[in-house]
Design a protein around this motif. Sequence first.
Motif, short mmCIF file in Angstrom:
data_model
loop_
_atom_site.label_atom_id
_atom_site.label_comp_id
_atom_site.label_asym_id
_atom_site.label_seq_id
_atom_site.Cartn_x
_atom_site.Cartn_y
_atom_site.Cartn_z
N LEU A 124 0.84 -1.20 0.00
CA LEU A 124 0.00 0.00 0.00
C LEU A 124 0.87 1.25 0.00
CD1 LEU A 124 -2.73 1.41 0.19
CD2 LEU A 124 -2.68 1.06 2.67
N ALA A 125 1.92 1.24 0.79
CA ALA A 125 2.84 2.39 0.83
C ALA A 125 3.52 2.58 -0.52
CB ALA A 125 3.89 2.19 1.92
N GLY A 126 3.79 1.49 -1.25
CA GLY A 126 4.41 1.60 -2.55
C GLY A 126 3.52 2.34 -3.55
N VAL A 127 2.23 2.03 -3.53
CA VAL A 127 1.30 2.72 -4.43
C VAL A 127 1.20 4.19 -4.04
CG1 VAL A 127 -1.08 2.83 -5.27
CG2 VAL A 127 0.00 0.61 -4.87
N LEU A 128 1.10 4.46 -2.73
CA LEU A 128 1.02 5.85 -2.28
C LEU A 128 2.29 6.62 -2.66
CD1 LEU A 128 -0.62 5.94 1.28
CD2 LEU A 128 -1.45 6.99 -0.84
N ALA A 129 3.45 5.98 -2.47
CA ALA A 129 4.71 6.64 -2.82
C ALA A 129 4.75 6.97 -4.31
CB ALA A 129 5.88 5.75 -2.43
N HIS A 130 4.25 6.07 -5.11
CA HIS A 130 4.21 6.29 -6.56
C HIS A 130 3.33 7.51 -6.89
CE1 HIS A 130 4.48 4.84 -10.77
NE2 HIS A 130 3.29 5.40 -10.89
N ASP A 212 9.41 -1.93 3.02
CA ASP A 212 10.08 -2.90 2.16
C ASP A 212 9.97 -2.43 0.72
OD1 ASP A 212 11.10 -5.05 0.82
OD2 ASP A 212 9.71 -6.53 1.62
N GLU A 213 11.10 -2.12 0.09
CA GLU A 213 11.10 -1.61 -1.27
C GLU A 213 10.49 -2.60 -2.26
OE1 GLU A 213 13.69 -1.72 0.76
OE2 GLU A 213 15.08 -0.03 0.49
N ARG A 214 10.50 -3.88 -1.89
CA ARG A 214 9.95 -4.90 -2.79
C ARG A 214 8.43 -4.82 -2.89
NH1 ARG A 214 14.11 -6.94 0.10
NH2 ARG A 214 15.78 -8.01 -1.03
N GLY A 215 7.83 -4.08 -1.99
CA GLY A 215 6.37 -4.01 -1.97
C GLY A 215 5.79 -3.44 -3.25
N MET A 216 6.46 -2.44 -3.82
CA MET A 216 5.91 -1.79 -5.01
C MET A 216 5.93 -2.72 -6.21
SD MET A 216 6.87 1.94 -6.59
CE MET A 216 8.56 1.48 -7.03
N ALA A 217 7.09 -3.34 -6.48
CA ALA A 217 7.18 -4.25 -7.63
C ALA A 217 6.28 -5.46 -7.41
CB ALA A 217 8.63 -4.68 -7.83
N GLY A 218 6.21 -5.95 -6.18
CA GLY A 218 5.37 -7.10 -5.89
C GLY A 218 3.91 -6.84 -6.20
N PHE A 219 3.43 -5.67 -5.78
CA PHE A 219 2.02 -5.34 -6.00
C PHE A 219 1.73 -5.12 -7.48
CE2 PHE A 219 -1.54 -2.40 -6.35
CZ PHE A 219 -2.50 -3.06 -5.60
N PHE A 220 2.58 -4.32 -8.15
CA PHE A 220 2.34 -4.04 -9.56
C PHE A 220 2.44 -5.31 -10.39
CE2 PHE A 220 3.81 0.62 -9.00
CZ PHE A 220 2.52 0.97 -8.64
N GLY A 221 3.40 -6.16 -10.06
CA GLY A 221 3.55 -7.40 -10.81
C GLY A 221 2.35 -8.32 -10.64
N ARG A 222 1.86 -8.43 -9.43
CA ARG A 222 0.68 -9.26 -9.18
C ARG A 222 -0.54 -8.67 -9.87
NH1 ARG A 222 0.80 -8.93 -4.22
NH2 ARG A 222 -1.11 -7.78 -3.71
N LEU A 223 -0.62 -7.34 -9.90
CA LEU A 223 -1.75 -6.68 -10.56
C LEU A 223 -1.75 -6.99 -12.05
CD1 LEU A 223 -4.09 -4.75 -9.87
CD2 LEU A 223 -2.59 -2.86 -10.50
N GLN A 224 -0.58 -6.95 -12.67
CA GLN A 224 -0.49 -7.23 -14.09
C GLN A 224 -0.86 -8.68 -14.39
OE1 GLN A 224 3.40 -7.52 -16.04
NE2 GLN A 224 2.70 -6.01 -17.55
#
Length: 481
Positions: A124-130, A212-224
Motif C-alpha cells: 500500500l505504501a508503494g502505491v502511495l509513494a508512486h 520494504d522496497e519490494r512491496g511496489m514491484a510485488g504489487f504491480f507485478g501481481r496486478l499485471q
Amino acid sequence: MFSPHRPLALLLAALLTVPPAAAQNLPELGEVASEELPVALEKRIGLQIMQEIRQREISYLDDYDIESYLNQLAGRLAGVSSDPGFGFEIFALTDPSINAFAMPGGYVGVHSGLILAAQSESELAGVLAHELSHVTQRHIARQIFQSKRIGIASMLAMGLGLLAARSNSQVAGAAIATSQAGAISAQLAYSRDFEREADRIAFDMLGRAGFDERGMAGFFGRLQQSVRLYENNAVAYLRTHPLTGERLADMQNREIGLNYRQVPDSLDFHLVRARLRAQQGRPSDAVKEFSEQLTARKFASEAAAHYGLALAYYRSRAWADAQREVDAARALGEVSPILEHLAADVRVAAGHGEEGLRIYRAAISRFPRNMALVYGYGAALTELRRFGEALKLADEQLRVRADDLRLHRLRAASYAGMGRPGAQHRALAEVFALQGQTAGAIEQLELARKAGGDFYEMSAIDSRLRELKLRRLEELKEKNN
C-alpha cells in the motif's frame, strides 16, 4: 464509481464547453513545470475539485479513522520526499476497483478496493509513494497546463477529467464527448517517462521511510498477472499507469543487492482493512465473516479480527457483544487510536457516557495528533449534550487548525445546542466558506446579523461580511471572464 448521472460528471461536462488552448508543447522536466503552472494555482484547482467531491460525490468516504491512517502513512513518505511546498491530503472512496490517483495540488484518492487488495502495508505504501512522486515531480501540472492563455475553468475541467478517467473510463468518455475532448483526454494517462520517474523516486522513498522496497514491484507485478481475474477492477489502475515489462524489470533490478529485511505491518493497517470489510453489506454478514475467521483462527491479526467483529456488532446495535469483542482485542496488549475510538463509542452508545469520554481523553493524551479521536470526542460530547465542553474543544483545536471543516461544524452544533443562533450562523458561515460556497456563507452571516449581538460581535460579523462580499465579486468576475 462515477455515474453519468452524478453531479461531478455533469460539472465536468459543463466545464468542458470552455474551448481549450491549442498549444501542444509541454515542458519535459518537472522543474520547468513550476515555472509554467504556479504551485498556488495548482493547489487552487485541486481544492476546487476536492470541494466538489466532498459535497457531491456519494462514494467519498468520510471516515475519520481511515483518513487519519492514510494521511499518517503518507506523512511517513512525504517526510523523505521532495515536497514542492503544498503538502499532501489523502482521501478514500468507497469503490471495489483497485485504483489510486493523484490530483492537482497534492490531493490523492485511494479506492477501498486497493486497500483490501494490498497484501502488506509496504505494498500500500508503494502505491502511495508512486502517486506522491507524480505530485512532487509536477507530472499533474504538466498534464493540465497547455498554455498561459488557458482559463481556470478549462484547467479545472482537465483536472476533473483526470479524476473521472481514473475512476471509470466509460463515464469519462461520455462526460467528455465534445469537440474539445481530444485535447483533454490526451493528457489523462501518464507517459512511460513519467511512470519510470515516479517508480524510481517512490522506490527510494519506500526505503528511506522504513518500508520494504519490494512491496511496489510485488504489487504491480501481481496486478499485471491478475488482469483477467480482476477484470475491469485492475484495468482501472493500469489504464492511467501504463505497466510495461520494462518497468517491472527496472523495479526488480533495483531490488538486486538489497539485504533482505522483513518489515512487519502495523496494527492500524490490519484494523483499517477490517474496518472496511465490517462496513460492507449487511451487519449480519460481517458478523458471520469475522466470527468464522476467529473460529478457524484464519487471520493476519487477531486483534483486527476482534475489532472487525466488534464493529459489525456495533452496526447491529448489539452493544454487549461489541463490548466483549473490543475487550478481547484490547486484552491482546496492542494499542491503536482506531481501536480506542471504537472502545469509547461502544461505551457511549451503551449508555456509559462518562466512561466513554474517559477513554477518549486517555487516548487523545496518548495520541495527541490523531484527529479521528478529536472528532469522535467532539461528537460524543454533543451527543451527551455537553455543548460547552464541545465548543471549548473545537476552539482549542482551531487555534492550530483554523481551516478544519469538521471543527467548524462542531462549533456550529455546539452553539445550536446552547441556544445561541447568532453564533451558530457565524460558525456555519465558516463551514460554507471552507466549502467554496461563498454565497451561502454570506447568507449565514446575514442571518447572524438579524439574530443580534453586542458591539464586538456585530463588528466582527460586518468585517467578515465585507471580506466575503469582495470574494464573491471576484468569483463572479472570474466566472464572467
